[in-house]
Structures are given as C-alpha cells and as structure tokens.
Write an enzyme that holds these catalytic residues in place. Structure first.
Site: not given
Ligand code: AP5
Length: 215
Positions: A13, A88, A127, A161, A172
C-alpha cells in the site's frame, strides 16, 4: 479522484501510494504514518498508542478517524486523496463515508491488493527505510544500489519499524483478517472494489492500479 488502497500488512500500500503521489499529484493519508509520527515525537497521544502499535494491534477507531478528519479539513476540495491503512474496521468505513459526504467528496475505487500472507512475512521483516527521506528498501527485494547509501538522497542512516518483527507481523495479519477484510462487502455493495495481484513485481502492480484508475 479519491481511492482506498486495501490489503494486509506488507501488501505494498505504502509503496504504491508513494508512487501515485509523485505521478498523479494525489495526497497520501496514511494513518500508520500519522500514528508513527505521534509515537516518535513522544506526544501524549504517541505515548498512549505506542504499546498497541508495537504489539501489532489496532488503535481505537476514534483516534484514527479524528486524525483523518483533521487532514481532510486542510485539503483543497479538488485535491485527490489516497487512503492508505484507513479504514481498517467497519466503524471506520462508516465514519469515512460520513466525512466524505460532509465534504462532497466521492470515493471512486477501493483497490484491494491480493497477496499471499506467508510471502508477506518475508517482505515485512526485510523492510527498512531511509531516515532522511523515507525511501523504502528491502533486504530481499530492493537493496540500495550502493551499500549503506540511500539511492534517493545519499543519506547513510536507515531504520526499521518496531512492529516489523515476526510476532507483531502475525498479530497484524490476524487483525487484518478479523477486522479489516470484513469491510470489503461494505464497498462491494457500492460496486467500487477492484482487485490487483499484489504478488507481482512493483512495476506490474503499478500497471494494474493504473489500469483501474484510468479505466
Ligand atoms: P509496503 O509498501 O511498506 O507495504 P504496506 O502495505 O504499506 O505495509 P505496512 O506494513 O506499512 O502496512 P500496515 O497496514 O501493517 O502498516 P500501517 O503503517 O498502516 O511494502 C512492504 C515491503 O515490501 C517494503 O519493503 C516494499 O519495498 C516491499 N514491496 C512492496 N511491494 C512489493 C512487490 N510488489 N514486490 C516485492 N516487494 C514489494 O499500520 C501500522 C500500525 O498502525 C497498525 O498495526 C496499527 O497499530 C496502527 N494503525 C494504522 N492505521 C490504523 C487504523 N486505521 N486503525 C487502527 N490502527 C491503525
């Protein structure tokens, strides 16, 4: 255009949102980034949510919806938005409907990145990012061209992270399955869900998303 990028942790994402910001002049609203900024700044809110985030659990609906409301309030009406990591839960999806309605904004697409969870554990635990500019790298898929030097800004400082360890990643994923995947029918009923294979290369995923947005 306003879109949601939906998919489990590591689905890509953030990677795709960053690209869309550059190529389409859209704004990325990532609740994960907003919450991490609060946590790293040690604000009272940051101190409250640190343990929840580090364990891989979800922060309360009220907190994240307030963050999104505040950001939307600062945007020009014509500015397109990518919602990354929000909503979410079903409650968040319903809140987002109300926030968008109140601003006469329409949600155009929910793009679901379809992925294999086991492969994602490898993606996430590999990552790391540049401290200076936030460019994303991966031990397994995308190393800097010159070791220890950011391709984008030349910085030598990188960070990982706190929730990118296997235990938190499993939590997660479980949170995604239990609370986030069930919001899909809410958007299916509106006819705006599109699916893209998130296991393909970054370039191929990009093309798949572009085909949706331009289609
Ligand atoms: P990346 O693009 O970073 O993936 P992502 O989907 O953004 O993954 P996240 O881990 O950031 O998502 P998340 O939903 O767990 O975290 P968030 O910050 O929202 O890609 C991942 C890796 O793969 C990278 O190294 C990239 O280079 C590689 N990659 C990407 N595409 C690729 C491909 N096609 N092929 C190969 N490699 C690839 O949330 C974190 C925490 O915040 C949550 O756990 C929760 O505690 C809190 N939180 C956030 N939002 C909310 C909400 N709305 N409600 C409640 N709690 C929340």
């Amino acid at each position: 255009m306003n879109i949601i990028l939906l998919g489990p942790p590591g689905a890509g994402k953030g990677t795709q949102a960053t690209r869309l910001v550059k190529e389409r002049n859209m704004v990325q609203l990532s609740t994960g980034d907003m919450l991490r900024a609060e946590k790293n700044a040690g604000t009272p809110l940051g101190d409250r949510i640190k343990a929840v985030m580090d364990a891989g659990e979800l922060v309360s609906d009220e907190i994240v919806t307030q963050l999104i409301d505040d950001r939307l309030a600062g945007l020009a009406p014509e500015q397109g938005v990518i919602f990354d990591g929000y909503p979410r839960t079903l409650a968040q999806a319903q809140s987002l409907d109300a926030l968008l309605d109140a601003r006469d904004r329409t949600l155009d697409y929910v793009v679901e990145l379809e992925v294999d969870e086991e492969a994602l554990v490898k993606r996430i635990t590999g990552r790391f990012e540049c401290v200076a500019c936030g460019a994303l790298y991966n031990d397994n898929y995308k190393q800097p061209i010159k070791a220890d030097t950011c391709d984008v800004c030349g910085s030598h400082e990188f960070k990982r992270r706190a929730d990118d360890n296997e235990e938190a990643v499993r939590t997660r994923m479980a949170e995604y399955r239990a609370k986030t995947a069930p919001i899909l029918p809410h958007y299916e009923a509106k006819g705006i869900v599109r699916r893209v294979d998130g296991m393909a290369s970054v370039e191929t995923v990009s093309k798949g998303i572009d085909a949706v947005l331009d289609g």
